[in-house]
Design a protein around this motif. Structure first.
Motif, mmCIF file in Angstrom:
data_model
loop_
_atom_site.group_PDB
_atom_site.id
_atom_site.type_symbol
_atom_site.label_atom_id
_atom_site.label_comp_id
_atom_site.label_asym_id
_atom_site.label_seq_id
_atom_site.Cartn_x
_atom_site.Cartn_y
_atom_site.Cartn_z
ATOM 1 N N GLN A 4 0.840 -1.211 0.000
ATOM 2 C CA GLN A 4 0.000 0.000 0.000
ATOM 3 C C GLN A 4 0.866 1.250 0.000
ATOM 4 O OE1 GLN A 4 -2.593 -0.305 3.381
ATOM 5 N NE2 GLN A 4 -4.256 -1.146 2.137
ATOM 6 N N ARG A 5 1.933 1.195 0.776
ATOM 7 C CA ARG A 5 2.835 2.348 0.833
ATOM 8 C C ARG A 5 3.503 2.547 -0.529
ATOM 9 N NH1 ARG A 5 6.282 4.378 5.654
ATOM 10 N NH2 ARG A 5 7.433 5.952 4.554
ATOM 11 N N LYS A 8 0.956 4.100 -2.825
ATOM 12 C CA LYS A 8 0.761 5.535 -2.498
ATOM 13 C C LYS A 8 1.907 6.374 -3.064
ATOM 14 C CE LYS A 8 -1.920 5.114 1.753
ATOM 15 N NZ LYS A 8 -1.935 5.380 3.199
#
Length: 144
Positions: A4-5, A8
């Motif tokens: 997810q990081r 992002k």
């Protein structure tokens, strides 16, 4: 969590890459606008300078024409020789009727003021001389 990081960060980089051309385009448009404004300001300044130069030239021509008229007028020469109040009255009439001219004075060949459109005190009449001024020296050089 790391994926997810990473997503992002990738989305943020993509957004920045998408925004950079837009920012460059805005900067380019602003730069063109600024150059246009500057050229307009320069054009206005040049036009004002030309208008001022034309006004000064016309005022000088007017002064030369008045001088030529006075220099060839027999009645003015008679007033000049008499040094009467008529001489100052004539000079005051010139300044009263021609708004571009603030004062008129007449000097003799030595540079001493012999007539002026303003009322001068006897002290001023003795002290004022144009003998040391460049334009007077040039005129004397041309006359001889």
């Amino acid at each position: 969590m790391n994926s997810q990081r990473a997503i992002k960060i990738k989305l943020l980089v993509i957004q920045l890459i998408a925004i950079i051309p837009l920012l460059l385009f805005i900067f380019y448009i602003f730069d063109m606008w600024f150059d246009t404004r500057r050229s307009i300001a320069l054009d206005n300044s040049i036009n004002q300078a030309r208008l001022i130069a034309n006004t000064v030239e016309e005022t000088f021509k007017l002064g030369v024409n008045i001088s030529a008229i006075l220099a060839t007028s027999p009645s003015f020469k008679a007033r000049l020789n008499e040094k009467s109040n008529l001489l100052e009255g004539t000079l005051k009439t010139i300044t009263a009727n021609i708004e571009e001219i603030n004062a008129v004075m007449i000097s003799d060949a030595a540079g001493k003021i012999i007539g002026h459109s303003d009322t001068l005190t006897p002290q001023q009449e003795r002290d004022i001389t144009i003998a040391d001024r460049d334009y007077f020296q040039e005129l004397l050089a041309k006359a001889s």
